[in-house]
Design a protein around this motif. Sequence first.
Motif, mmCIF file in Angstrom:
data_model
loop_
_atom_site.group_PDB
_atom_site.id
_atom_site.type_symbol
_atom_site.label_atom_id
_atom_site.label_comp_id
_atom_site.label_asym_id
_atom_site.label_seq_id
_atom_site.Cartn_x
_atom_site.Cartn_y
_atom_site.Cartn_z
ATOM 1 N N THR A 142 0.808 -1.220 0.000
ATOM 2 C CA THR A 142 0.000 0.000 0.000
ATOM 3 C C THR A 142 0.839 1.266 0.000
ATOM 4 O OG1 THR A 142 -0.129 -0.086 2.432
ATOM 5 C CG2 THR A 142 -1.902 -1.146 1.186
ATOM 6 N N ASN A 143 2.169 1.127 -0.050
ATOM 7 C CA ASN A 143 3.073 2.290 -0.046
ATOM 8 C C ASN A 143 2.767 3.204 1.144
ATOM 9 O OD1 ASN A 143 5.117 4.019 -0.895
ATOM 10 N ND2 ASN A 143 3.816 5.084 -2.353
ATOM 11 N N GLU A 144 2.743 2.612 2.304
ATOM 12 C CA GLU A 144 2.377 3.345 3.525
ATOM 13 C C GLU A 144 3.375 4.467 3.798
ATOM 14 O OE1 GLU A 144 2.673 1.951 7.985
ATOM 15 O OE2 GLU A 144 0.797 1.193 7.119
ATOM 16 N N ASN A 145 2.825 5.666 3.991
ATOM 17 C CA ASN A 145 3.628 6.865 4.287
ATOM 18 C C ASN A 145 4.694 7.131 3.207
ATOM 19 O OD1 ASN A 145 2.245 7.291 6.733
ATOM 20 N ND2 ASN A 145 3.614 5.879 7.818
ATOM 21 N N ASN A 179 -2.890 -15.199 -2.062
ATOM 22 C CA ASN A 179 -3.630 -15.191 -0.801
ATOM 23 C C ASN A 179 -3.284 -13.977 0.059
ATOM 24 O OD1 ASN A 179 -1.037 -16.113 -0.444
ATOM 25 N ND2 ASN A 179 -1.546 -17.505 1.238
ATOM 26 N N ILE A 180 -2.031 -13.517 -0.015
ATOM 27 C CA ILE A 180 -1.628 -12.331 0.738
ATOM 28 C C ILE A 180 -2.302 -11.092 0.162
ATOM 29 C CG2 ILE A 180 0.315 -10.927 1.463
ATOM 30 C CD1 ILE A 180 0.217 -13.627 2.794
ATOM 31 N N VAL A 181 -2.364 -11.004 -1.157
ATOM 32 C CA VAL A 181 -3.021 -9.860 -1.803
ATOM 33 C C VAL A 181 -4.499 -9.802 -1.415
ATOM 34 C CG1 VAL A 181 -3.674 -8.849 -4.016
ATOM 35 C CG2 VAL A 181 -1.402 -9.816 -3.718
ATOM 36 N N ILE A 184 -4.864 -8.569 2.156
ATOM 37 C CA ILE A 184 -4.619 -7.124 2.252
ATOM 38 C C ILE A 184 -5.807 -6.334 1.719
ATOM 39 C CG2 ILE A 184 -3.169 -5.250 1.396
ATOM 40 C CD1 ILE A 184 -0.824 -7.197 1.428
ATOM 41 N N GLU A 185 -6.379 -6.777 0.609
ATOM 42 C CA GLU A 185 -7.530 -6.081 0.036
ATOM 43 C C GLU A 185 -8.736 -6.148 0.964
ATOM 44 O OE1 GLU A 185 -8.040 -7.908 -3.735
ATOM 45 O OE2 GLU A 185 -6.457 -6.718 -4.719
ATOM 46 N N GLN A 191 -11.296 -1.401 6.551
ATOM 47 C CA GLN A 191 -10.873 -0.091 7.039
ATOM 48 C C GLN A 191 -11.704 1.024 6.421
ATOM 49 O OE1 GLN A 191 -6.681 0.084 6.190
ATOM 50 N NE2 GLN A 191 -6.088 -1.013 8.051
ATOM 51 N N GLU A 192 -12.030 0.905 5.133
ATOM 52 C CA GLU A 192 -12.856 1.918 4.488
ATOM 53 C C GLU A 192 -14.275 1.915 5.048
ATOM 54 O OE1 GLU A 192 -11.964 4.305 2.471
ATOM 55 O OE2 GLU A 192 -9.889 3.590 2.634
ATOM 56 N N HIS A 193 -14.815 0.708 5.357
ATOM 57 C CA HIS A 193 -16.135 0.641 5.986
ATOM 58 C C HIS A 193 -16.119 1.331 7.350
ATOM 59 C CE1 HIS A 193 -18.004 -1.613 2.891
ATOM 60 N NE2 HIS A 193 -17.405 -2.779 3.133
#
Length: 303
Positions: A142-145, A179-181, A184-185, A191-193
């Motif tokens: 997600t390229n966090e920060n 499975n990791i992708v 994460i999705e 989180q958006e909910h």
Amino acid sequence: MFRKKKSFLIILLLIVAILVVLLWHRIIITANVGEAGVLFRRFTGTEIDKIYKEGVHIISPLDIMTIYETRNQIALHEFEVLSVKGLRIRLAIAIRYRPQYDMLPTLHQRIGPDYLQRVVLPQIESVMRKQLGSYNADQIYTNENGLLNKAIVLAINEVGRNYVEVDDVIIRSLTLPENIVKAIEDKLTQQEHLRSYEFRLQTATKEAQRKVSEAKGINQAQRIISETLTPEILAFEGIKATKELARSQNAKIVVIGSGKNGLPLILGDKAFSSDPVKANRGTNLETQGEAQSPQLPSPSNLP
């Protein structure tokens, strides 16, 4: 004697011609558009203070001129990075680079023409692995920060110390196990909910506060109005409202006052007309209407 000299001269010229033909590519060197050359002399070494620009150059066959591409070039590269938990992440990048023109002789002397394989790719890989190796897979994905951007900037600066300019490093793809992708999705969706629910809660709270403030304002306004109202003002406002209703062109209105200061009886929209003829006409029409409709009780008979 002359014939011997002539024969020797012819043989010598033939030998020179053959050598020129055989060594033509070492004697006549062409630097095309967007190229520059660095000369290595057999007996003195690399010419550090001279760069051979575009064009044709004649050199000794004992010397070697190396031609460098000075325009922007693109290299595609793929490598793997391990996350902090040991998960393999495959990166596909595109590198846009070129040699530093003024430092071409030094680059040639210290690194060589294959500087892409010796410097650019290894250093970019090293910096990216070092920077990304301290993060989790979801943070990298997600390229966090902006951690990927920071790693790219550090890699560009590191390569620049070796006489090579890197304009940009573009991440073409970032591959994780399927499975990791998916995990994460799903996490990002939840989180958006959650953010949506928090926003709705904040909106409802603000709306409740607005309604409370509005109710307080209405209450205060009504209190001020009730303190300033007098019977005379109420009677004046009643008369104004009665006149406006009587002048209406769309309805027939009957308003009967009540109490000691009750308003007058008004029938129809001609009651306040300034034209006596029209007023009488309106009164006659109202009288005809009364004849056709049930008789209204007299105000004096009302309780």
